[in-house]
Enzyme design. Structure first.
Site, PDB file in Angstrom:
ATOM      1  N   CYS A  49       0.820  -1.213   0.000  1.00  0.00           N
ATOM      2  CA  CYS A  49       0.000   0.000   0.000  1.00  0.00           C
ATOM      3  C   CYS A  49       0.857   1.268   0.000  1.00  0.00           C
ATOM      4  CB  CYS A  49      -0.967  -0.005   1.169  1.00  0.00           C
ATOM      5  SG  CYS A  49      -0.158  -0.349   2.724  1.00  0.00           S
ATOM      6  N   SER A 107      10.679   2.287   5.310  1.00  0.00           N
ATOM      7  CA  SER A 107       9.218   2.258   5.412  1.00  0.00           C
ATOM      8  C   SER A 107       8.659   3.539   6.018  1.00  0.00           C
ATOM      9  CB  SER A 107       8.780   1.083   6.288  1.00  0.00           C
ATOM     10  OG  SER A 107       9.171  -0.111   5.688  1.00  0.00           O
ATOM     11  N   GLY A 187     -19.450  -0.317  21.078  1.00  0.00           N
ATOM     12  CA  GLY A 187     -19.471   0.240  19.727  1.00  0.00           C
ATOM     13  C   GLY A 187     -19.116  -0.842  18.725  1.00  0.00           C
ATOM     14  N   GLY A 189     -19.015  -0.315  15.383  1.00  0.00           N
ATOM     15  CA  GLY A 189     -18.619   0.303  14.110  1.00  0.00           C
ATOM     16  C   GLY A 189     -17.289  -0.269  13.640  1.00  0.00           C
ATOM     17  N   THR A 191     -14.140   0.833  13.927  1.00  0.00           N
ATOM     18  CA  THR A 191     -13.068   0.805  14.927  1.00  0.00           C
ATOM     19  C   THR A 191     -13.335  -0.250  15.985  1.00  0.00           C
ATOM     20  OG1 THR A 191     -12.999   3.197  14.592  1.00  0.00           O
ATOM     21  CG2 THR A 191     -11.671   2.331  16.383  1.00  0.00           C
TER      22      THR A 191
END
Lengths: 432, 274
Positions: A49, A107, A187, A189, A191
């Site tokens: 990436c 990196s 939560g 979601g 994360t």
């Protein structure tokens, strides 16, 4: 060594370009035949990436960096990319760059633990597609050795350098193992899901999920073989959890000082980790003052990340030392590739003269005398050639001065007429 | 043999010092190479110390418990030996320096002032006294080690609460392990102290005509024993964890040390042999 290569990485291009240019494994297997066909006799392609790298040994003298860039751009046309987004490498510089990449010092996150595996995979794909021979294989071995040595001999990969890893490090400093611990993720979601997966991967004993929309909590719990509890009454169960990770999108705190105070009272002093990875924060920050409760938000976890990054930066000179050592080894080996045949031709040249002269006197002396002269001339040639052979080998094995090696080899070849294959040359001499 | 004893008397403090330096170096640098090497250093030191204590016992015909400085060398040994066993049992290797430091101080004091006493009181030659004193020494070593782990727990606890992630955070074992180590050491110390108290209770009334159960030293020791009993039961029944049990443990240790000092140096007691 005429290896050439190009790279596009976080130092040369914005993330949009890097992402757009990223080559999947499938695409790599498609581009390698093109490279083989048009540019390189052997090479490899690495794409993550954060970087795309193409290196190889040109098939002909005409191949240059621009050809490689153009081939990549033609293969994956992207708007806005230009030659300034590429860095080009040649010979020593190319090898050094490959070593730097594998060791993690090139990196975005210094000492990146993933990169060595990605480099290995890139070399493996080349191997599988017959895009390597002895030279690239040797570079591959040396590269992997550099990566391994960097990890084992330096602290380049030590310490947490991401917030989530830092959170794990803190939890590991409180509890001896995850197996006997229970965790609550508030939560469901993106994360929260990542945190829950991370805990599951670490072998958490009991995992529970809660979310305002209960069905989302249930879905995630089912996916991870965890429990789900209703958001309305999760506070009634807080005392049962050793680790609480909160990652909701709530605009205001959802867990207050009194909630944690009551929870810790019920836990009779047993320690608890409270990880607040939500922005804005889910906990009332006063909870950090409660005895036995270790509360950390993203800012406090970043303290660990920053400290570790500084430590890794300090390790770069040690990694560079390893890179230099392995470059000396690699080029030492490479130089002998050129020197060994030359030495052989050189010795054959003298041996040919000796045996030719011996042949001329064969019938003029007795067998005993012939044997004595034969032995004497062998020793003489051996002594004459000893120093040049040893010195040439020594120069080549130091690895760094390959230009000197090339020059010496060339002088030797030219002086003794070894240029166009020793045997052929000797035959010409014989005719004269 | 006397020459060997004198040589060991000089060498042993240096061995503890070298072992301590290796442990400190490993704590700071965290070199994998030293991880086993430091254990070897400690093992060699303990072997030579054992030889030294046995040599003294044979040469002077009594266990080395007849004066303060003999007691010091036994204590130095007991602390490091207990730590060594604990390290082997738990494989927690990063805390040795905090224990060996005590051994160094005790052994240096012993080596400097110890004398070759050949003539000792008859009462100090008793085997029961030997077991009583040695179990008491090992018991005190246990609770000392327990207290050291308690202090390390509090150090790490405080740093983590205040977001300090330096050397202490990186090198010390986790809080749960420190709590466990502290508890195991306390249990070992408690058992040995109990043995010592039981033997003392059986032997002292016969050995001393002026024996009294209301002797200050006996009362203070009993109070310390009761405090540790309460602490251990509370922990085992799951009523106290974490910092609370550590603070309780340290209070018990402070009480033990204060009572030991008060009864040894201030009050009049039959329980004083030196």
């Amino acid at each position: 060594m005429n290896i050439i290569g190009i790279t596009i990485n976080h130092k040369t291009a914005p993330i949009e370009l890097r992402e757009a240019l990223h080559l999947s494994q499938n695409e790599i297997t498609q581009i390698i035949p093109l490279l083989k066909d048009k540019l390189f006799s052997e090479g490899f392609v690495l794409s993550t990436c954060n970087r795309t790298e193409i290196f190889g040994f040109p098939k002909s003298h005409g191949v240059n960096f621009k050809n490689v860039q153009d081939l990549l751009k033609d293969f994956k046309p992207i708007e806005g990319i230009n030659s300034n987004n590429f860095l080009n490498y040649f010979s020593c510089g190319a090898v050094k760059h490959i070593f730097k990449v594998a060791s993690g010092i090139d990196s975005l996150v210094i000492g990146d633990s993933q990169i060595l595996a990605q480099v290995k995979e890139a070399f493996q794909i080349s191997e599988d597609m017959n895009f390597t021979s002895s030279l690239m294989r040797r570079i591959s071995d040396s590269t992997i050795k550099v990566g391994r040595r960097a990890i084992s001999e330096t602290l380049i990969g030590e310490g947490a350098v991401t917030v989530s890893f830092a959170a794990i490090k803190v939890i590991e400093k409180v509890f001896a193992s995850f197996e006997k611990r229970s965790a609550l993720v508030i939560g469901a979601g993106e994360t929260g899901e990542l945190a829950a997966i991370h805990l599951k991967d670490l072998g958490i004993g009991k995992l529970t999920i809660t979310n305002r929309t209960f069905s989302k909590a249930e879905n995630l719990a089912e996916k991870l073989n965890a429990d789900a509890i209703k958001f309305e009454n999760f506070k009634d169960h807080l005392q049962h959890f050793d680790i609480i990770i909160s990652a909701t999108s709530s605009g205001e705190p959802i867990i207050y000082y009194d909630d944690i105070k009551a929870m810790m009272k019920k836990r009779k002093g047993a320690l608890a980790c409270l990880m607040d990875i939500a922005i804005p924060r889910d906990f009332d920050t006063k909870v950090k003052n409660i005895d036995g409760a270790f509360y950390y938000d993203i800012d406090s976890l970043k303290v660990i990340v920053d400290e570790n990054m500084k430590l890794r930066e300090k390790e770069i000179p040690n990694v560079e030392k390893i890179i230099m050592e392995e470059m000396v080894n690699l080029f030492g080996w490479y130089n002998t590739l050129e020197v060994v045949p030359t030495i052989k031709d050189f010795r054959d040249f003298f041996e040919h003269i000796r045996s030719d002269e011996m042949e001329k006197i064969k019938h003029k002396v007795s067998d005993d005398e012939f044997e004595k002269i034969d032995n004497m001339t062998r020793r003489m040639i051996g002594r004459i050639l000893h120093n040049p052979t040893i010195n040439l080998r020594k120069i080549s094995e130091t690895g760094t001065n390959f230009e000197e090696v090339a020059a010496n080899t060339l002088i030797l070849k030219e002086l003794f007429g070894l240029t166009n294959n020793g045997k052929e040359q000797r035959e010409n001499n014989d005719k004269n | 043999m006397i020459d060997s004893i004198h040589i060991h008397n000089v060498v042993i403090p240096f061995l503890y010092l070298i072992t301590f330096v290796v442990y400190v170096y490993d704590f700071v640098k965290d070199k994998p190479m030293l991880n086993n090497a430091k254990r070897v250093f400690l093992f060699i030191t303990l072997i030579l110390h054992t030889f030294y204590l046995l040599s003294r016992t044979i040469e002077f015909d009594h266990p080395p418990i007849t004066n303060k400085f003999e007691i010091f060398t036994v204590l130095a040994f007991a602390l490091s030996f207990s730590y060594f066993i604990l390290e082997l049992l738990t494989d927690v290797r990063g805390t040795g320096l905090f224990i060996i430091a005590f051994s160094i101080v005790l052994q240096i004091a012993s080596s400097l002032f110890i004398e070759d006493l050949v003539e000792v009181k008859t009462i100090l030659r008793s085997n029961l006294l030997g077991i009583h004193v040695i179990s008491a020494m090992l018991g005190y070593s246990g609770i000392t080690i327990s207290a050291v782990y308690g202090i390390l727990f509090l150090m790490l606890y405080k740093r983590m609460k205040s977001n300090e992630f330096g050397l202490i955070f990186k090198r010390l074992p986790n809080l749960e392990s420190l709590e466990k180590l502290s508890f195991i050491a306390a249990i070992i110390g408690y058992v040995l102290l109990t043995i010592s108290i039981l033997i003392g209770g059986m032997w002292l009334p016969n050995a001393f005509p002026d024996f009294s159960y209301f002797d200050p030293k006996l009362i203070s020791t009993f109070i310390v024993w009761v405090v540790y009993t309460i602490g251990i039961i509370t922990k085992l029944t799951g009523n106290l964890y974490g910092k609370r049990i550590i603070v309780f443990n340290l209070s018990g240790f402070a009480l033990a040390i204060v009572s030991l000092i008060l009864t040894t140096f201030i009050t009049n007691t039959f329980h004083s042999f030196y």
